[in-house]
Scaffold this motif. Structure first.
Motif, PDB file in Angstrom:
ATOM      1  N   ARG A 189       5.510   7.226 -12.761  1.00  0.00           N
ATOM      2  CA  ARG A 189       5.170   5.801 -12.783  1.00  0.00           C
ATOM      3  C   ARG A 189       4.566   5.404 -11.445  1.00  0.00           C
ATOM      4  O   ARG A 189       5.152   5.652 -10.401  1.00  0.00           O
ATOM      5  N   PRO A 190       3.393   4.776 -11.448  1.00  0.00           N
ATOM      6  CA  PRO A 190       2.821   4.310 -10.169  1.00  0.00           C
ATOM      7  C   PRO A 190       3.763   3.346  -9.473  1.00  0.00           C
ATOM      8  O   PRO A 190       4.416   2.516 -10.119  1.00  0.00           O
ATOM      9  N   SER A 225       5.196   0.199  -7.584  1.00  0.00           N
ATOM     10  CA  SER A 225       4.887  -1.208  -7.811  1.00  0.00           C
ATOM     11  C   SER A 225       4.934  -2.014  -6.512  1.00  0.00           C
ATOM     12  O   SER A 225       5.331  -1.509  -5.455  1.00  0.00           O
ATOM     13  N   SER A 240       4.020   8.993  -2.993  1.00  0.00           N
ATOM     14  CA  SER A 240       4.140   8.875  -4.443  1.00  0.00           C
ATOM     15  C   SER A 240       3.345   9.977  -5.125  1.00  0.00           C
ATOM     16  O   SER A 240       2.252  10.337  -4.681  1.00  0.00           O
ATOM     17  N   ALA A 287       2.528   9.654  -8.453  1.00  0.00           N
ATOM     18  CA  ALA A 287       1.700   8.993  -9.470  1.00  0.00           C
ATOM     19  C   ALA A 287       0.791   7.913  -8.905  1.00  0.00           C
ATOM     20  O   ALA A 287       0.095   7.237  -9.654  1.00  0.00           O
ATOM     21  N   GLY A 288       0.798   7.726  -7.615  1.00  0.00           N
ATOM     22  CA  GLY A 288      -0.065   6.715  -7.034  1.00  0.00           C
ATOM     23  C   GLY A 288       0.576   5.335  -7.020  1.00  0.00           C
ATOM     24  O   GLY A 288       1.809   5.206  -7.081  1.00  0.00           O
ATOM     25  N   TYR A 289      -0.259   4.306  -6.990  1.00  0.00           N
ATOM     26  CA  TYR A 289       0.217   2.935  -6.802  1.00  0.00           C
ATOM     27  C   TYR A 289      -0.577   1.974  -7.686  1.00  0.00           C
ATOM     28  O   TYR A 289      -1.754   2.222  -7.978  1.00  0.00           O
ATOM     29  N   THR A 290       0.067   0.906  -8.095  1.00  0.00           N
ATOM     30  CA  THR A 290      -0.666  -0.134  -8.799  1.00  0.00           C
ATOM     31  C   THR A 290      -1.617  -0.813  -7.810  1.00  0.00           C
ATOM     32  O   THR A 290      -1.430  -0.743  -6.592  1.00  0.00           O
ATOM     33  N   GLU A 291      -2.622  -1.476  -8.332  1.00  0.00           N
ATOM     34  CA  GLU A 291      -3.589  -2.147  -7.454  1.00  0.00           C
ATOM     35  C   GLU A 291      -2.912  -3.227  -6.620  1.00  0.00           C
ATOM     36  O   GLU A 291      -3.211  -3.393  -5.425  1.00  0.00           O
ATOM     37  N   ARG A 334      -1.054  -1.654  -3.698  1.00  0.00           N
ATOM     38  CA  ARG A 334      -1.931  -1.236  -2.606  1.00  0.00           C
ATOM     39  C   ARG A 334      -2.396  -2.436  -1.785  1.00  0.00           C
ATOM     40  O   ARG A 334      -2.469  -2.371  -0.553  1.00  0.00           O
ATOM     41  N   VAL A 367      -0.459   9.721  -1.428  1.00  0.00           N
ATOM     42  CA  VAL A 367      -0.268  10.331  -2.741  1.00  0.00           C
ATOM     43  C   VAL A 367      -0.055  11.821  -2.534  1.00  0.00           C
ATOM     44  O   VAL A 367      -0.816  12.475  -1.808  1.00  0.00           O
TER      45      VAL A 367
END
Length: 220
Positions: free
Chosen positions: A151-152, A154, A176, A178-182, A185, A197
Motif C-alpha cells: 500500500r502506498p 499516506s 517504502s 510501494a511508494g507514496y500517494t500524491e 509526497r 522507495v
C-alpha cells in the motif's frame, strides 16, 4: 550568535537590525537559522503549523533539526517572517552501497538499515515507539520508518512520522516499497521529510528534494 541583517517592515517602512536566536542542538552546540540578507520579509497574516518551522543543519555534528522560523515583531504591530538562506551542502564521499535483495519485510528493514549506516549512522536500532504502520528504526538524531507493505504510504503516515521525530528532536526519513500517494509526497515536501522507495534490489531511490539532499550530504 547569528549574523545580524537589516529587516524592512513593508507596513510602516521602519528598518530593524535582526539576529536569529540560537537553540541548543542535541550535541550541545548552538544552532541558529542562517538568514538571507537579500531576501524580503513577509508579514504573517495567519499562522500555518508547518510554516512555523525550518530545517537547519548543525555545523558541529551535521544533525538536521526543526527550529522555529525566524520572526520579528515590529512596533507597528506587524509580525515579520524573516527569510532563511539556502546554503548548498557539499557532497560527502561514502563507500559503495551493498544492497540486499528484498523478498521479505525483514529484507526491507535490513536494506534501510544498511543505507542509514552508509549515510554515517552507526547506532541503528529498533525505534522505541512503534509507528502506526511499518517498522521503525532509530539512530542518534534520526528516526526512520520502513513500510514493506503493498500500500502506498499516506499523508497520515508521513505526518505521524514527522510529529514523532519532532517530539524526539530528531530528523526523520521514510522508506517504502510501494511508494507514496500524491498527497503524501506533497505533504512531505512541505514538512521537509525525505522519501525513498525501496526497489526489489534493495537500493533506496530518493523521490523528493529532501531525500536528494540527504542522499548527497549523509549524516555529516
Amino acid at each position: 550568535m547569528s549574523e545580524s541583517v537589516p529587516v524592512h517592515c513593508p507596513a510602516c517602512r521602519r528598518e530593524h537590525l535582526y539576529a536569529a536566536p540560537s537553540y541548543p542542538c542535541a550535541c550541545g552546540a548552538p544552532v541558529a537559522p542562517p538568514l538571507d540578507p537579500r531576501g524580503a520579509p513577509t508579514a504573517v497574516a495567519h499562522r500555518v503549523w508547518e510554516e512555523q518551522w525550518v530545517t537547519v543543519r548543525c555545523a558541529s555534528c551535521g544533525r538536521r533539526g526543526q527550529w522555529p522560523t525566524p520572526e520579528l515583531g515590529c512596533p507597528c504591530g506587524t509580525v515579520l517572517r524573516v527569510p532563511v538562506a539556502k546554503r548548498p551542502t557539499p557532497p560527502v564521499e561514502r563507500p559503495a552501497f551493498h544492497s540486499v535483495t528484498i523478498r521479505t519485510a525483514v529484507d526491507a528493514v535490513t536494506a534501510a538499515a544498511l543505507y542509514l549506516h552508509r549515510l554515517g549512522h552507526r547506532d541503528i536500532r529498533r525505534a522505541d515507539q512503534r509507528p502506526p504502520s511499518g517498522i521503525g528504526l532509530a539512530a542518534r538524531g534520526i528516526l526512520a520508518q520502513v513500510d514493506p507493505t503493498v500500500r502506498p504510504a499516506s499523508v497520515r503516515d508521513v505526518e505521524c512520522l514527522w510529529l514523532t521525530a519532532m517530539t524526539d528532536s530528531s530528523t526523520c526519513v521514510y522508506f517504502s516499497l510501494a511508494g507514496y500517494t500524491e498527497d503524501a509526497r506533497t505533504r512531505a515536501d512541505t514538512l521537509g521529510v525525505p522519501l525513498f522507495v525501496l526497489d526489489r534490489t534493495g537500493i533506496p531511490r530518493p523521490v523528493n528534494s529532501p531525500a536528494d539532499q540527504l542522499d548527497e550530504s549523509g549524516a555529516g
